[in-house]
Design an enzyme around this catalytic site. Sequence first.
Site, PDB file in Angstrom:
ATOM      1  N   LYS A  10      22.115  33.608  40.893  1.00  0.00           N
ATOM      2  CA  LYS A  10      21.150  32.669  40.303  1.00  0.00           C
ATOM      3  C   LYS A  10      19.908  32.515  41.202  1.00  0.00           C
ATOM      4  O   LYS A  10      18.782  32.530  40.718  1.00  0.00           O
ATOM      5  CB  LYS A  10      21.871  31.329  40.131  1.00  0.00           C
ATOM      6  CG  LYS A  10      21.020  30.113  39.916  1.00  0.00           C
ATOM      7  CD  LYS A  10      21.877  28.886  39.675  1.00  0.00           C
ATOM      8  CE  LYS A  10      22.357  28.199  40.941  1.00  0.00           C
ATOM      9  NZ  LYS A  10      21.364  27.469  41.702  1.00  0.00           N
TER      10      LYS A  10
ATOM     11  N   VAL B 133      28.374  20.607  45.287  1.00  0.00           N
ATOM     12  CA  VAL B 133      27.409  20.018  46.212  1.00  0.00           C
ATOM     13  C   VAL B 133      27.565  18.497  46.253  1.00  0.00           C
ATOM     14  O   VAL B 133      27.736  17.902  47.320  1.00  0.00           O
ATOM     15  CB  VAL B 133      25.973  20.427  45.799  1.00  0.00           C
ATOM     16  CG1 VAL B 133      24.942  19.668  46.625  1.00  0.00           C
ATOM     17  CG2 VAL B 133      25.790  21.920  45.978  1.00  0.00           C
TER      18      VAL B 133
ATOM     19  N   GLY C 226      28.930  37.812  43.918  1.00  0.00           N
ATOM     20  CA  GLY C 226      29.000  36.984  42.709  1.00  0.00           C
ATOM     21  C   GLY C 226      28.844  35.536  43.109  1.00  0.00           C
ATOM     22  O   GLY C 226      28.229  35.228  44.130  1.00  0.00           O
TER      23      GLY C 226
ATOM     24  N   CYS D 144      25.721  31.022  43.277  1.00  0.00           N
ATOM     25  CA  CYS D 144      24.472  30.860  44.033  1.00  0.00           C
ATOM     26  C   CYS D 144      23.631  32.128  44.161  1.00  0.00           C
ATOM     27  O   CYS D 144      22.499  32.167  43.698  1.00  0.00           O
ATOM     28  CB  CYS D 144      24.794  30.309  45.410  1.00  0.00           C
ATOM     29  SG  CYS D 144      25.788  28.807  45.310  1.00  0.00           S
TER      30      CYS D 144
ATOM     31  N   GLY E 184      30.959  46.101  49.194  1.00  0.00           N
ATOM     32  CA  GLY E 184      31.967  45.865  48.162  1.00  0.00           C
ATOM     33  C   GLY E 184      31.411  46.163  46.786  1.00  0.00           C
ATOM     34  O   GLY E 184      30.425  46.901  46.655  1.00  0.00           O
TER      35      GLY E 184
HETATM   36  C1  UGA Z   1      26.604  30.917  49.296  1.00  0.00           C
HETATM   37  C2  UGA Z   1      26.093  30.802  50.740  1.00  0.00           C
HETATM   38  O1  UGA Z   1      26.931  31.556  51.612  1.00  0.00           O
HETATM   39  C3  UGA Z   1      26.051  29.337  51.204  1.00  0.00           C
HETATM   40  O2  UGA Z   1      25.471  29.244  52.489  1.00  0.00           O
HETATM   41  C4  UGA Z   1      25.217  28.537  50.207  1.00  0.00           C
HETATM   42  O3  UGA Z   1      25.127  27.161  50.571  1.00  0.00           O
HETATM   43  C5  UGA Z   1      25.838  28.655  48.833  1.00  0.00           C
HETATM   44  O4  UGA Z   1      25.836  30.054  48.450  1.00  0.00           O
HETATM   45  C6  UGA Z   1      25.036  27.833  47.854  1.00  0.00           C
HETATM   46  O5  UGA Z   1      23.833  28.085  47.684  1.00  0.00           O
HETATM   47  O6  UGA Z   1      25.548  26.835  47.329  1.00  0.00           O
HETATM   48  P1  UGA Z   1      29.050  31.040  48.164  1.00  0.00           P
HETATM   49  O7  UGA Z   1      28.337  31.434  46.909  1.00  0.00           O
HETATM   50  O8  UGA Z   1      30.095  29.990  48.105  1.00  0.00           O
HETATM   51  O9  UGA Z   1      27.976  30.517  49.276  1.00  0.00           O
HETATM   52  O10 UGA Z   1      29.776  32.326  48.715  1.00  0.00           O
HETATM   53  P2  UGA Z   1      29.588  33.423  49.875  1.00  0.00           P
HETATM   54  O11 UGA Z   1      30.696  33.286  50.823  1.00  0.00           O
HETATM   55  O12 UGA Z   1      28.227  33.406  50.430  1.00  0.00           O
HETATM   56  O13 UGA Z   1      29.818  34.760  49.033  1.00  0.00           O
HETATM   57  C7  UGA Z   1      28.965  35.128  47.955  1.00  0.00           C
HETATM   58  C8  UGA Z   1      29.310  36.505  47.456  1.00  0.00           C
HETATM   59  O14 UGA Z   1      28.938  37.502  48.412  1.00  0.00           O
HETATM   60  C9  UGA Z   1      30.799  36.732  47.167  1.00  0.00           C
HETATM   61  O15 UGA Z   1      30.959  37.409  45.935  1.00  0.00           O
HETATM   62  C10 UGA Z   1      31.269  37.612  48.312  1.00  0.00           C
HETATM   63  O16 UGA Z   1      32.335  38.446  47.962  1.00  0.00           O
HETATM   64  C11 UGA Z   1      30.005  38.414  48.593  1.00  0.00           C
HETATM   65  N1  UGA Z   1      29.958  38.950  49.964  1.00  0.00           N
HETATM   66  C12 UGA Z   1      29.884  38.123  51.039  1.00  0.00           C
HETATM   67  C13 UGA Z   1      29.961  40.337  50.159  1.00  0.00           C
HETATM   68  O17 UGA Z   1      30.024  41.119  49.192  1.00  0.00           O
HETATM   69  N2  UGA Z   1      29.890  40.813  51.433  1.00  0.00           N
HETATM   70  C14 UGA Z   1      29.815  40.014  52.516  1.00  0.00           C
HETATM   71  O18 UGA Z   1      29.743  40.533  53.658  1.00  0.00           O
HETATM   72  C15 UGA Z   1      29.816  38.634  52.323  1.00  0.00           C
END
Ligand code: UGA
Length: 448
Positions: A263, A11, A257, A260, A253
């Site tokens: 937590k 961040v 994980g 964010c 899936g």
């Molecule tokens: C997430 C949010 O998407 C951001 O908008 C937010 O700012 C961020 O947290 C944060 O609070 O800092 P991030 O943790 O980087 O971002 O990753 P994501 O792309 O959201 O994916 C999170 C998890 O969800 C991954 O394990 C991904 O594999 C899983 N996921 C995502 C799924 O299982 N299915 C989906 O359709 C999308």
Amino acid sequence: MKIVVAGTGYVGLVTGACLSEMGHNVTCVDIDERKVQTMKKGISPIYEPGLDELLKRNYKENRLDFTTDYVSAYKDADLVFIGVGTPEREDGSANLDYVFGVCKQIADNVENDCLVVVKSTVPIGTNDKVEEFLKENVNNDVHIEVASNPEFLAQGTAVKDTLFAKRIVIGVESKKAENTLREVYERFNQPIVVTNRRSAEMIKYASNDFLALKISFMNEIANFCEIVGADIQDVAKGMSYDPRIGNKFLNAGIGYGGSCFPKDTKALHWLANDNGYELKTIKATIEVNQNQKYKLFRAAKQRFGSLKGLKVAVLGLTFKPGTDDLREAPSIPNVRRLLDEGAEVVAYDPVGEENFKKIYPTEIEYVKSPEEALKEADLVFIFTEWDEIKSLDLNIYSEVMNTPIIYDGRNCYAINDVKEKRIEYHSIGRKAIFNIEEARSEVAATRM
Ligand code: UGA
């Protein structure tokens, strides 16, 4: 306007770099001198596409600097963004020690009137406490105000998400603070939502928790699809044409994980409980995710009886593609279980190997390609949908594995493609196809 950013994690660093890219003068403060020297060379301590270029360019053009000298940095700051971590405590609540640690340094050293902007994800009401703390502890006779400005960047696309954000949320208690932040973000040219501080804090949690809920919902529907013979990918596609549902975050899936969602779901649930309220949907989101993580491991255990002595390939270690981050990655507890079972684990990940080695330095073997990992393996788990894994020629599985049996936690392959190759394929929300043992006994029977 002198802007200081406290913390150079995802961040803080991305915020600092993007603000300088937009023409602001920014100093990033971190306690780690080695990290500071590395960033001055334009090398990002985190793997994030496009970030090195921003660091190099803006440092060279004197808009961006890095320092451990927080005394000088806060002394004449007009604006301090707090972007330090708020990790999970054992009970699920957010640990605010880093946030208040920075506040103490600001209070001790600030000599200008100053707006402190909390970017870290913090429980609702924290901004009020931060302002109270700063006012009580400030050394000099200056006016300090606090604003909330949550961050919505995702790892792997952090620079793009910040420079071209869908919205900027500003939580303020005065017009002055609003105007200052409007000025900061003027050049970003994005929609700005102005609320009070508590609503801004809630927007961040509600957004992340809603996305996590969406994933857990799809994972539950996927599990049920397997029972009733539906296909989750077709179901998601059919749902996605409804604009009220949308086509994002519908991928089933082995669970979400990262640093964010796990937590932030726990923190909001904890906060609600602490306020005498139960957030039932968030509770279910957390439970479904916890259960989903081990879904394929359980399936493999059931299929094989015991995994002892089997050679297990693991493709993908990070919590999602495009990052080297392993926080709350489903691969970690699954590898633990495989090792406890007595399996021999060989892993491949394009960028996550070094970090995984910090957890499992010697217990598993690391290789440099998917093909090497699959060589003579009895089964394979796919935990991350890296392009290298999704685009793998399916013939490789039959050619190099001892038995081509795939447990795909990210639905990387089309059912029809796998069917053709006579690979045993277990995925999420789609019926398992083909059983290698049955096929072999059929062949044996026809030969007799
Ligand atoms: C997430 C949010 O998407 C951001 O908008 C937010 O700012 C961020 O947290 C944060 O609070 O800092 P991030 O943790 O980087 O971002 O990753 P994501 O792309 O959201 O994916 C999170 C998890 O969800 C991954 O394990 C991904 O594999 C899983 N996921 C995502 C799924 O299982 N299915 C989906 O359709 C999308």
